[in-house]
Write a protein that holds these residues in place. Structure first.
Motif, PDB file in Angstrom:
ATOM      1  N   ARG A 241      24.654  -3.368 -36.839  1.00 12.72           N
ATOM      2  CA  ARG A 241      25.884  -4.098 -37.954  1.00 12.72           C
ATOM      3  C   ARG A 241      25.098  -5.061 -38.783  1.00 12.72           C
ATOM      4  O   ARG A 241      25.569  -5.171 -40.124  1.00 12.72           O
ATOM      5  N   PHE A 242      24.043  -5.704 -38.292  1.00 15.34           N
ATOM      6  CA  PHE A 242      23.563  -6.778 -39.076  1.00 15.34           C
ATOM      7  C   PHE A 242      21.966  -6.445 -39.392  1.00 15.34           C
ATOM      8  O   PHE A 242      21.282  -5.983 -38.472  1.00 15.34           O
TER       9      PHE A 242
ATOM     10  N   ARG B  48      21.123 -13.212 -41.420  1.00 14.18           N
ATOM     11  CA  ARG B  48      21.418 -11.860 -41.269  1.00 14.18           C
ATOM     12  C   ARG B  48      22.387 -11.388 -42.351  1.00 14.18           C
ATOM     13  O   ARG B  48      23.505 -12.076 -42.657  1.00 14.18           O
TER      14      ARG B  48
ATOM     15  N   GLU C   9      25.239  -8.197 -43.201  1.00 15.89           N
ATOM     16  CA  GLU C   9      25.877  -7.285 -42.713  1.00 15.89           C
ATOM     17  C   GLU C   9      25.779  -5.988 -43.399  1.00 15.89           C
ATOM     18  O   GLU C   9      25.545  -6.065 -44.588  1.00 15.89           O
TER      19      GLU C   9
ATOM     20  N   SER D 219      27.558  -3.491 -44.217  1.00 14.61           N
ATOM     21  CA  SER D 219      28.408  -3.055 -45.226  1.00 14.61           C
ATOM     22  C   SER D 219      28.232  -3.930 -46.274  1.00 14.61           C
ATOM     23  O   SER D 219      28.746  -3.738 -47.596  1.00 14.61           O
ATOM     24  N   GLU D 220      28.000  -5.284 -46.102  1.00 16.56           N
ATOM     25  CA  GLU D 220      28.000  -6.434 -47.406  1.00 16.56           C
ATOM     26  C   GLU D 220      26.819  -5.798 -48.147  1.00 16.56           C
ATOM     27  O   GLU D 220      26.614  -5.878 -49.430  1.00 16.56           O
TER      28      GLU D 220
END
Length: 79
Positions: free
Chosen positions: A5-6, A44, A46, A48-49
């Motif tokens: 995720r990160f 970190r 994400e 998605s970002e």
């Protein structure tokens, strides 16, 4: 195994093919949202970002291209 995720800044740098220092600058400017985690404050991002940032770059690039034609239209404008 699912994708993490990160991402560390070095991972983001690899995806974007830029240096970790450039990623750090993007994070500090707020261009790429990130969080600081842990006692040592490791940055970190994400995943998605990062994808949203890349999509914004595509949109901005398309707008630039649309407003700065290249080729025949640009040649006609110079005549």
């Amino acid at each position: 195994m699912p994708a993490p995720r990160f991402l560390q800044l070095a991972d983001v740098a690899e995806v974007l093919n830029i240096s970790a220092n450039q990623v750090y600058a993007l994070v500090r400017r707020g261009d790429i949202p990130a969080v600081k985690i842990g006692g040592r404050g490791q940055w970190r991002v994400e995943a998605s970002e990062l994808e949203k940032y890349i999509e914004r770059l595509y949109t901005e690039t398309k707008q630039f291209i649309d407003s700065h034609p290249f080729g025949e239209e640009a040649e006609d404008a110079q005549l």
